[in-house]
Design a protein around this motif. Structure first.
Motif: not given
Lengths: 228, 478
Positions: B155, B166, B171
């Motif tokens: 990210a 992202r 994430s």
């Protein structure tokens, strides 16, 4: 008898037509050129008494054409342009033009400028004028005597030289830089402030009403013009 | 963590057993030869597989040597003290040699690991370098870093754009808030299980945001290298972006200015013919024609004025006013403006009130002269013929305020707010007076280009006063 031969240089055919009709109507002989190159070609053959030169043309522009003419002749050149900023006017005068008229113009104004430019004969500007004479202003450049509004006036040497320079270019706008360099020397030229104060002094001495000058006129932000 | 590989242990034991069986059953040799042969096997095992396997092999070898070759054979006891020394020497040699060889192997493995990480970094940089756009670079980064380093997710928080990028839903454990917090701290932070790393991304103290990786993670050194690389790459992309924006803006400026110039030329050229022709005719016109020719002449002037205003407005709007400032007096500005007005002011009274001892102002006099002219023209237009006008200049602190006041009808409050808008015309005069509604907008543009203000004060029935400020020239300029 012709009042003089004028070379009209403009890329616009309608403007050339109007100029020809009008100038011929006022007794001038007119030669036309479409471009700067064309003008330079015709110039030596025709030997005009004055050139009306458009600033903005395809190919060689008015400024460059003017410089070329100036490199071999000091006949009067009046630049005509749609641009009217100080920078453009100064550029035209610096290129050696005698005057600058903004398009569109009234014909009377143009004729007056043509007459003024033609009066200033090239030979007299070389040695400088011998004198100037009007009812309320008399200047004798030989004896350095100035008589204005009924009295004798004492000018400082620099004031006198400035007046001489302006009179020598009667009817023609002279830039700040030009006066400074002619009178003070080549190191000067960027002090229009200084000149302004100086011209005000000169006006106080020779003008009947310095606030509304009759002889030394201001060309706003460009310079001065002696109205003869 | 090296995984326990049972087959390797088995193979090690079998190799030792094979040597023991060979010498015991097939080739009878002396004990020293047996011991040296076993030592070779142990070294081979340690060089090939590692310390644990080699240690097991050497213990088996010691036991086998003792049982099958050292007197009394067939027992784990040793009678001759000489044999004790030989056995211990064997054990120490086997274990030490194994350790040395295992350490070399580990170094080699680490070097290989580093080489791989550097290769991956290089691959990552190459993937990101291609883009000349910061956002595209970051998008590329979060995708590629996951692929290249075998992480689960990545990210990125891009501070200049206030944006989050992202690699995918994996994430999620790293929240936007985590990234914002990471951008504020100074160092790379890695959690205890090496499952998650966050780091601020900055270049030379210039903050670019923060990044996070979700495990398995490369080494800290590599993480730092990734952070530095991504910072450099983004900064480079930003520089390219800025340069191309500036270039695009410059080109559009050049184009606009060229268009304006050609517009001026194209409109004014036919006007020049018209004006020259009509003024020429006017000179010798019969009285009956004079009126009509005068109309043509005046309308040509009006068209010319209109063209000039359109061009000025376009320049103001394009932010293209080029100021050539130098110190001038307010008196000179006012004088030049009035001279420029010419016949319009004929028969009107204009009072000029200048405060004594005014310092010069720093401005582009050609443009400011137009402002004074415009305000004066408006005042003349919108006040009765008999009413006088006042142009004033006073000092207010570091500013000079120039004002033009009339005794006209004044401006209603609701109209006052719009009076400087383009094309705005007062209700009362909308259909009566000539004008384009651009004059005050241009005046405002000129004043604001100087970084100054223009405003109006008005009392309906009493008149209006327009003011604008200009900076006083610094000392030493005059």
């Amino acid at each position: 008898l012709s009042a003089g031969k004028i070379l009209v240089v403009d890329d616009d055919p309608q403007i050339r037509r109007v100029m020809k009709a009008t100038l011929v109507g006022h007794g001038y002989e007119v030669v036309e050129a479409r471009t700067g190159e064309d003008a330079l070609e015709k110039f030596p053959q025709e030997m005009p008494a004055l050139v009306l030169l458009d600033m903005n043309m395809p190919g060689m522009d008015g400024l460059e054409t003017c410089r070329h003419i100036r490199s071999g002749s000091d006949i009067p050149v009046i630049i005509l342009s749609v641009r009217n900023t100080e920078k453009d006017k100064v550029a035209a005068l610096d290129a050696g033009a005698d005057d600058y008229v903004t398009k569109p113009f009234g014909i009377e104004e143009l004729l007056a400028r043509i007459r003024a430019a033609m009066r200033r004969s090239p030979s007299s500007s070389e040695g400088g004028p011998h004198g100037y004479s009007a009812p309320d202003l008399e200047v004798d450049f030989e004896t350095r005597k100035v008589h204005a509004n009924g009295k004798d006036v004492r000018l400082t040497p620099k004031e006198f030289e400035t007046l001489r320079y302006l009179v020598a270019h009667t009817g023609r706008p002279v830039t700040h830089r030009e006066i400074l360099q002619a009178v003070w020397g080549p190191d000067y030229g960027d002090e229009p402030e200084y000149l302004r104060v100086f011209i005000n002094q000169l006006r106080k001495k020779i003008e009947a009403n310095p606030a509304k000058p009759k002889y030394i006129l201001t060309e706003p932000w460009v310079g001065y013009r002696f109205a003869g | 963590m090296p995984r326990v590989n049972l087959s390797r242990f088995l193979a090690s034991i079998l190799a030792v057993g094979g040597i023991l069986a060979l010498y015991r059953l097939v080739l009878p040799v002396n004990n020293t030869t047996v011991a040296l042969s076993l030592l070779l096997v142990v070294l081979g095992v340690s060089a090939r597989w590692g310390l644990a396997e080699a240690t097991v092999a050497s213990i088996v070898a010691v036991l086998g040597l003792n049982y099958y070759f050292l007197e009394p054979v067939g027992t784990f006891t040793i009678e001759d003290p000489q044999n004790w020394v030989a056995l211990i020497a064997f054990l120490v040699t086997a274990v030490t040699a194994s350790q040395l060889s295992a350490r070399v192997r580990r170094r080699a493995a680490e070097a290989e690991e580093r080489r791989l990480e550097i290769e991956r970094l290089y691959e990552l940089v190459q993937a990101m370098m291609l883009s000349g756009n910061a956002r595209r670079t970051i998008r590329e980064f979060v995708q590629r870093v996951v692929q290249v380093f075998g992480c689960e997710a990545a990210a990125f928080y891009y501070r200049p754009g206030e944006e989050f990028f992202r690699s995918g839903p994996e994430s999620a454990p790293v929240t936007d808030h985590d990234l914002l917090a990471a951008a504020e701290i100074d160092e790379l932070s890695v959690d205890a299980l090496r499952r998650r790393a966050t780091a601020p991304v900055r270049l030379g103290g210039h903050p670019l945001g923060a990044m996070a990786l979700v495990g398995p993670l490369p080494s800290d050194q590599t993480l730092r290298a990734i952070v530095n690389l991504v910072a450099i790459t983004i900064q480079k992309a930003r520089a390219i972006e800025d340069a191309s924006h500036a270039e695009a803006a410059r080109q559009s400026e050049v184009l606009k200015s060229a268009l304006l110039d050609s517009l001026a030329h194209d409109i004014k050229t036919p006007l020049t013919s018209i004006k020259a022709a009509v003024t020429s005719l006017l000179g010798a016109a019969a009285p009956a024609d004079r009126e009509l020719l005068t109309i043509i002449n005046e309308e040509a002037d009006r068209l010319n004025q209109l063209a000039a205003e359109v061009i000025a407005m376009a320049r103001v709007e394009a932010g293209k006013l080029h100021l050539e400032k130098f110190p001038v007096t307010a008196a000179e500005l006012i004088e030049a403006a009035l001279a420029d007005l010419g016949a319009v002011r004929r028969g009107r009274t204009i009072n000029i009130r200048l405060a004594p001892g005014l310092p010069r102002v720093e401005c582009d006099p050609e443009l400011v002269q137009q402002v004074v002219k415009q305000l004066t023209e408006n005042a003349l237009k919108y006040s009765p013929e008999a009413a006088p006008l006042t142009i004033s200049a006073v000092r207010k602190g570091e500013k000079i305020v120039i004002g033009v006041a009339d005794r006209g009808a004044g401006i209603d409050e609701d109209e006052r707010a719009h009076i400087f808008d383009k094309f705005f015309r007062g209700r009362r005069y909308r259909f009566e007076t000539k004008g384009t509604g651009m004059g005050l907008a241009i005046a405002k543009g000129i004043v604001e280009a100087h970084g100054e203000k223009i405003w109006v004060e008005s009392e309906p029935g009493q008149g209006s006063a327009f003011y604008f400020s200009l900076p006083t020239a610094r000392r030493g300029d005059s």
